[in-house]
Design a protein around this motif. Structure first.
Motif, PDB file in Angstrom:
ATOM      1  N   TYR A  23      11.284  -1.295   2.246  1.00 30.21           N
ATOM      2  CA  TYR A  23      10.116  -0.502   1.920  1.00 30.21           C
ATOM      3  C   TYR A  23       9.850   0.493   3.061  1.00 30.21           C
ATOM      4  O   TYR A  23      10.521   0.475   4.082  1.00 30.21           O
ATOM      5  N   GLN A  24       8.851   1.349   2.866  1.00 30.62           N
ATOM      6  CA  GLN A  24       8.379   2.292   3.890  1.00 30.62           C
ATOM      7  C   GLN A  24       9.500   3.209   4.400  1.00 30.62           C
ATOM      8  O   GLN A  24       9.552   3.535   5.591  1.00 30.62           O
ATOM      9  N   LYS A  59      10.391   9.536   2.371  1.00 26.85           N
ATOM     10  CA  LYS A  59      10.488   9.984   0.989  1.00 26.85           C
ATOM     11  C   LYS A  59      11.699  10.895   0.818  1.00 26.85           C
ATOM     12  O   LYS A  59      11.934  11.799   1.620  1.00 26.85           O
ATOM     13  N   THR A  93       0.842  -1.195   0.000  1.00 30.13           N
ATOM     14  CA  THR A  93       0.000   0.000   0.000  1.00 30.13           C
ATOM     15  C   THR A  93       0.881   1.249   0.000  1.00 30.13           C
ATOM     16  O   THR A  93       1.871   1.329   0.713  1.00 30.13           O
ATOM     17  N   GLY A  94       0.510   2.203  -0.817  1.00 35.74           N
ATOM     18  CA  GLY A  94       1.258   3.453  -0.891  1.00 35.74           C
ATOM     19  C   GLY A  94       2.590   3.355  -1.594  1.00 35.74           C
ATOM     20  O   GLY A  94       3.384   4.296  -1.557  1.00 35.74           O
ATOM     21  N   HIS A  95       2.860   2.231  -2.247  1.00 35.94           N
ATOM     22  CA  HIS A  95       4.120   2.027  -2.967  1.00 35.94           C
ATOM     23  C   HIS A  95       3.842   1.886  -4.468  1.00 35.94           C
ATOM     24  O   HIS A  95       3.014   1.060  -4.878  1.00 35.94           O
ATOM     25  N   TYR A 136      10.728   2.542  -5.648  1.00 37.58           N
ATOM     26  CA  TYR A 136       9.336   2.893  -5.402  1.00 37.58           C
ATOM     27  C   TYR A 136       9.220   4.321  -4.891  1.00 37.58           C
ATOM     28  O   TYR A 136      10.109   4.817  -4.188  1.00 37.58           O
ATOM     29  N   ASP A 137       8.091   4.960  -5.215  1.00 38.23           N
ATOM     30  CA  ASP A 137       7.761   6.255  -4.638  1.00 38.23           C
ATOM     31  C   ASP A 137       6.358   6.161  -4.031  1.00 38.23           C
ATOM     32  O   ASP A 137       5.676   5.136  -4.183  1.00 38.23           O
ATOM     33  N   ASN A 138       5.935   7.224  -3.365  1.00 40.57           N
ATOM     34  CA  ASN A 138       4.631   7.198  -2.709  1.00 40.57           C
ATOM     35  C   ASN A 138       3.489   7.644  -3.613  1.00 40.57           C
ATOM     36  O   ASN A 138       2.342   7.749  -3.175  1.00 40.57           O
ATOM     37  N   LYS A 139       3.789   7.911  -4.872  1.00 37.91           N
ATOM     38  CA  LYS A 139       2.750   8.217  -5.838  1.00 37.91           C
ATOM     39  C   LYS A 139       3.248   7.808  -7.219  1.00 37.91           C
ATOM     40  O   LYS A 139       4.450   7.826  -7.499  1.00 37.91           O
ATOM     41  N   ILE A 175      10.839   5.853  -1.789  1.00 40.36           N
ATOM     42  CA  ILE A 175      10.499   5.348  -0.456  1.00 40.36           C
ATOM     43  C   ILE A 175      10.821   3.872  -0.295  1.00 40.36           C
ATOM     44  O   ILE A 175      10.561   3.292   0.763  1.00 40.36           O
TER      45      ILE A 175
END
Length: 516
Positions: A477-478, A481, A395-397, A507-510, A420
């Motif tokens: 992960y997590q 940013k 989630t969020g990745h 990965y980014d948060n969007k 992230i």
């Protein structure tokens, strides 16, 4: 005209989700009939796996066209079991868990199942291998399948192995989910677990209903509506109602909306997709458009592509359970009896053995869950599906870049990324001059440290053995940013072996949106 069109479309969508007819509260059948359905479930898996074997992952991101012949002939099953036994990984994984139940009883702990599969001799990939590595290195279930410890948590693995749970729990989808809960979390989480819950539920309800639409829709009640797995399958059901005679249109709609991979590093930004939900969609497309016809179901679920042996194996097993062994068309069972006494590789079990064990375990589960066995009659206390707990991975990745590295790590490697999270893809193995030994059981183990933003965050073992390897080198992960530095240091280099770095996935948060 527009209002009429919208009204018609609304009625189609509504029809797709009309509650199916209720199942009876109890179903009584003979032991012979129950055995026939259990045999149909296991035989259907073998037939589907054999039929789809030559096409497995040869058609990623595309369907297999009608003019492409897929072979089937008398003696094919026996020939494949003897000459290509590794094809049946979803079967011998299934049987690993069946064997534990046979030896330790229905209350066998998850740890026993994890130990049995982690120490087995067979080769594994993706979530199964990541889970195996975790178990062998002290990360036990359910943490072994959790996405923070397993980049392949959403992959298809438990989905292709959950057949046993439904076949053990005829008419009892909630019990099937309970049986598979601990086992499924050895290697999967979130959508990866839901794939197994859903397949197990379909097997379970196939014992007590002859309506494939009912089985597909009712089984989905076991999955939380908030999950992406549920939403994907619900879409397939909706599109089937909208395009009832055109499975290819539903395939296109599924591809358009659900083909983007987020978790599995191997499938990000490429056509290859081993994600549970889209391959489950192909199972459902086969079942719905096959509409109880075994041949159509085999053809369609296979021609959807991607994991095109496991998907028809699941579809064939579910439909085989519904219609029973004796009703599987002769075209598909020719030569089957010649193969039923052959032990699956890495096991001491044949189909005939599993038929008997399956009946034994099913009778035990029936009696344990409110049913009765009286003489030759078996009365099943049919369950109304209940939704399992919500869990969602990654989630969020959002994967934003997959940078090619293609270097051998001999001492240390440093790089930077902005985001992230990351996965450093690659593997340990024989050096190039020793390439033929790459999949040997060499027991050398690299030790390597991961430094993130200058701080050591992990020391990992990287075995060169294919069966005990770490599927991906490092991941985190997590993260906050922003910009981050990665440094990997090998503590014990060995010129006979190497660590190959292939790609860096970040990965980014969007998500990055293209300006189209």
């Amino acid at each position: 005209m527009k209002k009429v069109f919208l009204l018609s479309l609304s009625l189609i969508v509504l029809a797709a989700f009309q509650p199916p007819k209720s199942a009876p509260k109890a179903v009584t059948m003979s032991k012979t009939a129950l055995q026939n359905k259990i045999k149909g479930g296991w035989a259907g898996q073998v037939i589907g796996c054999t039929f789809g074997g030559p096409t497995e992952f040869r058609y990623p991101g595309t369907m297999i066209n009608d003019y492409q012949n897929i072979p089937w002939y008398d003696g094919y099953i026996k020939h494949t079991m003897i000459n290509n036994p590794g094809l049946y990984d979803d079967l011998y994984m299934d049987l690993t868990f069946v064997d534990v139940f046979e030896k330790e009883g229905l209350d066998a702990p998850t740890a026993s199942h994890a130990k049995a599969y982690a120490n087995a001799e067979y080769m594994l990939w993706h979530a199964n291998q990541a889970g195996r590595y975790n178990i062998l290195n002290g990360i036990n279930a359910p943490e072994s399948g959790h996405w923070l410890n397993n980049p392949h948590a959403d992959d298809i693995d438990f989905q292709i192995e959950a057949d046993f749970s439904g076949l053990m729990a005829p008419g009892m989808p909630n019990t099937a989910a309970q049986i598979g809960d601990g086992i499924g979390h050895i290697m999967n989480y979130g959508d990866g677990w839901y794939g197994g819950v859903y397949v197990g539920a379909m097997y379970s309800l196939a014992f007590v209903s002859s309506d494939i639409n009912y089985v597909v829709k009712e089984s989905l009640k076991t999955i939380p509506a908030q999950s992406t797995f549920y939403q994907c399958i619900a879409d397939v059901i909706k599109w089937h109602a909208k395009y009832p005679n055109d499975w290819k249109q539903t395939w296109f709609e599924t591809q358009r909306k659900w083909a983007d991979e987020v978790g599995c590093p191997d499938g990000v930004h490429v056509p290859f997709n081993i994600d549970a939900k889209i391959n489950a969609a192909y199972i459902v497309i086969g079942l719905l458009y096959g509409n109880g016809d075994f041949t159509k179901t085999m053809e369609i679920s296979t021609r959807c592509g991607q994991d095109s042996d496991c998907n028809p194996s699941s579809a064939g097993g579910i439909l085989g359970t519904m219609i029973g062994y004796d009703k599987i068309p002769a075209h598909w069972t020719m030569g089957l009896k010649e193969a039923e006494d052959i032990d699956f590789k890495y096991t001491t079990m044949s189909l005939n053995d599993v038929y008997q064990m399956g009946l034994k375990h099913a009778l035990q589960v029936v009696q344990k869950n409110g049913g009765q066995v009286s003489g030759d009659n078996v009365t099943i206390a049919v369950q109304t599906p209940k939704t399992v707990r919500l869990e969602q991975a990654f989630t969020g990745h959002f994967p934003i870049e997959k940078k090619t590295i293609q270097k051998e790590l001999t001492d240390e490697y440093t790089t930077e990324f902005d985001g992230i999270g990351f996965v450093l893809m690659g593997n340990a193995g024989a050096a190039r001059q020793s390439a033929p030994r790459e999949r040997s059981n060499a027991n050398y183990v690299f030790n390597a440290e991961l430094y993130l933003d200058g701080k050591r965050v992990e020391t990992a073992k990287l075995p060169v053995s294919f069966t005990s390897r770490r599927h991906d080198l490092f991941w985190k992960y997590q993260l906050p940013k922003g910009k981050h530095s990665i440094r990997v240091k090998v503590l014990n280099p060995n010129p006979e072996y190497t660590i190959r770095m292939t790609n860096l996935l970040t990965y980014d948060n969007k998500p990055i949106k293209a300006n189209l």
